[in-house]
Design a protein around this motif. Structure first.
Motif, PDB file in Angstrom:
ATOM      1  N   ALA A 395       0.832  -1.209   0.000  1.00  0.00           N
ATOM      2  CA  ALA A 395       0.000   0.000   0.000  1.00  0.00           C
ATOM      3  C   ALA A 395       0.863   1.254   0.000  1.00  0.00           C
ATOM      4  CB  ALA A 395      -0.936  -0.003   1.210  1.00  0.00           C
ATOM      5  N   ARG A 396       1.961   1.248   0.752  1.00  0.00           N
ATOM      6  CA  ARG A 396       2.813   2.427   0.806  1.00  0.00           C
ATOM      7  C   ARG A 396       3.565   2.625  -0.511  1.00  0.00           C
ATOM      8  NH1 ARG A 396       5.593   2.908   6.739  1.00  0.00           N
ATOM      9  NH2 ARG A 396       6.549   4.679   5.671  1.00  0.00           N
ATOM     10  N   ILE A 397       3.966   1.529  -1.132  1.00  0.00           N
ATOM     11  CA  ILE A 397       4.593   1.645  -2.451  1.00  0.00           C
ATOM     12  C   ILE A 397       3.594   2.202  -3.446  1.00  0.00           C
ATOM     13  CG2 ILE A 397       5.547   0.340  -4.381  1.00  0.00           C
ATOM     14  CD1 ILE A 397       6.772  -1.568  -2.275  1.00  0.00           C
ATOM     15  N   GLN A 398       2.368   1.701  -3.398  1.00  0.00           N
ATOM     16  CA  GLN A 398       1.333   2.197  -4.306  1.00  0.00           C
ATOM     17  C   GLN A 398       1.105   3.691  -4.112  1.00  0.00           C
ATOM     18  OE1 GLN A 398      -2.607   0.743  -3.554  1.00  0.00           O
ATOM     19  NE2 GLN A 398      -3.394   1.394  -5.547  1.00  0.00           N
ATOM     20  N   ALA A 399       1.103   4.151  -2.854  1.00  0.00           N
ATOM     21  CA  ALA A 399       0.899   5.576  -2.592  1.00  0.00           C
ATOM     22  C   ALA A 399       2.032   6.416  -3.190  1.00  0.00           C
ATOM     23  CB  ALA A 399       0.794   5.826  -1.089  1.00  0.00           C
ATOM     24  N   LEU A 408      12.050   7.457  -2.948  1.00  0.00           N
ATOM     25  CA  LEU A 408      11.671   6.044  -2.908  1.00  0.00           C
ATOM     26  C   LEU A 408      10.804   5.705  -1.710  1.00  0.00           C
ATOM     27  CD1 LEU A 408      14.969   4.233  -4.000  1.00  0.00           C
ATOM     28  CD2 LEU A 408      12.865   4.516  -5.311  1.00  0.00           C
ATOM     29  N   TRP A 409      10.959   6.442  -0.611  1.00  0.00           N
ATOM     30  CA  TRP A 409      10.232   6.065   0.600  1.00  0.00           C
ATOM     31  C   TRP A 409       9.966   7.302   1.441  1.00  0.00           C
ATOM     32  CZ3 TRP A 409       7.912   1.626   1.091  1.00  0.00           C
ATOM     33  CH2 TRP A 409       7.397   1.236   2.319  1.00  0.00           C
ATOM     34  N   ASP A 410       8.755   7.378   1.957  1.00  0.00           N
ATOM     35  CA  ASP A 410       8.367   8.470   2.844  1.00  0.00           C
ATOM     36  C   ASP A 410       8.356   7.928   4.266  1.00  0.00           C
ATOM     37  OD1 ASP A 410       7.328  10.580   4.198  1.00  0.00           O
ATOM     38  OD2 ASP A 410       5.467  10.728   3.034  1.00  0.00           O
ATOM     39  N   VAL A 411       9.398   8.275   5.028  1.00  0.00           N
ATOM     40  CA  VAL A 411       9.511   7.738   6.387  1.00  0.00           C
ATOM     41  C   VAL A 411       8.420   8.276   7.282  1.00  0.00           C
ATOM     42  CG1 VAL A 411      11.979   7.362   6.214  1.00  0.00           C
ATOM     43  CG2 VAL A 411      11.144   9.565   7.006  1.00  0.00           C
ATOM     44  N   ASP A 412       7.796   9.392   6.899  1.00  0.00           N
ATOM     45  CA  ASP A 412       6.756   9.982   7.750  1.00  0.00           C
ATOM     46  C   ASP A 412       5.350   9.545   7.358  1.00  0.00           C
ATOM     47  OD1 ASP A 412       8.636  11.507   9.171  1.00  0.00           O
ATOM     48  OD2 ASP A 412       8.685  12.997   7.560  1.00  0.00           O
ATOM     49  N   ALA A 413       5.239   8.668   6.326  1.00  0.00           N
ATOM     50  CA  ALA A 413       3.907   8.244   5.907  1.00  0.00           C
ATOM     51  C   ALA A 413       3.252   7.428   6.994  1.00  0.00           C
ATOM     52  CB  ALA A 413       4.003   7.429   4.622  1.00  0.00           C
TER      53      ALA A 413
END
Length: 415
Positions: A395-399, A408-413
């Motif tokens: 889900a986080r990759i999809q977002a 590549l990655w949102d650590v605060d998501a």
């Protein structure tokens, strides 16, 4: 990943990555797209269509050839025929592969009556066009004979021209941010001497003044260059540069008073009279071919996740984890992600990780991850994340992908 000083040649790297190739039987300047290249191309096309829809554009589709008479009316035949393919005789009529989409869009506009209340009318198309380029200037994806162009034409009142041109520049800027690229410079392209350009000095002054005002109001540094305009009007060219510093034009915004007159385009004004619209030509990413060439060289094949041919690769440690890895790939595919499985039959885990070095997300699945329905994500930049529930990871990759993020990655998501 790559050092900033690395200079990539998309002609070499694009073939090594299996994006495109050529064949003598197809001919010079006519590359074909391999599966991964076609995936990049389609993702780019879907991105720009979505951005255009959100900006109020409506999409059309038009034929790639028409009667020569069409280009005689538009002015292409008298000013541009040296760059066009020769006419084809069919049933006593002469047809030409189009060198541009604007005459077709002018006919589409003309096919219906329009009121000032409809303006600005923004018409867009990702369409094919053809240029009879000499073989000596052809190369890779940057100079080709068959072009897929991201084109649009805005039909508006003269009072609306500046706002539409400014909005087009903003759309270009947003696209560049999502693509992770930057302009080298902005150029105000003006006519030069000779008979290459439509002979109407007053028209040129009006159009050039509008574009200069738009650039000034946008706070963009630019230089005016003579001899680089379209034959029918001046333009703002957004220049890009490759690793060797060679410049080319990717995006343009043009103001055209000429073709509305040639095609006798009209709209009904608030006074009930018939008035002439202005055409604003606008291309956000230019040709798909040149855009992909620049992206390959700029990113060294490590595309933003939303553009990558494969976005996630599942890596089971052993045969025992193969069912869980297969299930993760299925979940990702169901979310619309481009996911693949790289099982133990393809080599050791280390070898598979190296083979997938350009894939943004590598999901390693061992016995512990199977027991907890988790995945241990390795990011392309070398980071390793703590194991996450499989559904949360996908889900986080999809977002990130749906948001056209370059990170590549949102650590605060949120989890």
């Amino acid at each position: 990943m790559r050092e900033e000083t690395t200079v990539y040649d998309h002609r070499k790297l694009g073939r090594e990555l299996g994006l495109f190739d050529t064949d003598p039987l197809m001919g010079a300047g006519l590359p074909y797209w391999l599966p991964d290249g076609a995936t990049v191309r389609h993702a780019l096309e879907e991105f720009i269509r979505g951005a255009e829809r959100r900006a109020g554009y409506r999409h059309v589709a038009s034929p790639v050839l028409a009667k020569r008479e069409l280009y005689e009316i538009s002015g292409h035949w008298s000013h541009y025929s040296e760059d066009m393919f020769p006419p084809m005789e069919l049933g006593g009529e002469r047809f030409v592969l189009r060198p541009s989409l604007c005459p077709h869009h002018a006919l589409i506009y003309r096919s219906r009556a329009h009121s000032y209340r409809e303006l600005p009318l923004r018409m867009a198309e990702l369409g094919g066009m053809y240029r009879s380029e000499l073989s000596g200037v052809l190369g890779g994806l940057t100079r080709v004979r068959a072009i897929q162009l991201n084109d649009a034409h805005i039909f508006c009142t003269e009072e609306q021209v500046a706002d539409e041109a400014r909005a087009a520049l903003e759309l270009i800027g947003g696209a560049y941010r999502a693509l992770g690229i930057r302009p080298a410079r902005y150029r105000l392209s003006l006519p030069g001497a000779g008979g290459k350009y439509v002979a109407d000095p007053a028209m040129w002054r009006r159009a050039a003044a509008v574009l200069a005002d738009v650039l000034d109001a946008s706070g963009l540094a630019y230089e005016a260059v003579e001899g680089e305009a379209a034959f029918y009007g001046p333009k703002i060219d957004v220049q890009i540069a490759d690793g060797a510093g060679r410049e080319s034009t990717l995006s343009t915004v043009q103001v055209d008073f000429h073709q509305p007159r040639r095609f006798d385009l009209r709209y009904i004004g608030p006074d009930g009279g018939r008035h002439r619209p202005v055409m604003v030509h606008r291309s956000v990413i230019g040709s798909v071919e040149r855009a992909v060439a620049h992206l390959v060289e700029h990113h060294g094949g490590a595309f933003p996740a939303w553009l990558a041919p494969t976005q996630l690769v599942a890596l089971p440690v052993s045969e025992a984890e193969l069912p869980a890895a297969t299930d993760l790939v299925r979940r990702c595919l169901d979310r619309g992600l481009r996911a693949e499985l790289a099982g133990p039959e393809q080599g050791s885990l280390g070898a598979r990780v190296r083979a997938a070095r350009l894939v943004p997300y590598q999901a390693v699945i061992g016995a512990r991850e199977v027991a907890d329905d988790r995945v241990a994500l390795r990011l392309r930049d070398g980071r390793r994340l703590d194991p996450l529930p499989a559904d949360e990871a996908s889900a986080r990759i999809q977002a990130m992908v749906d948001g056209y993020e370059t990170a590549l990655w949102d650590v605060d998501a949120p989890a």
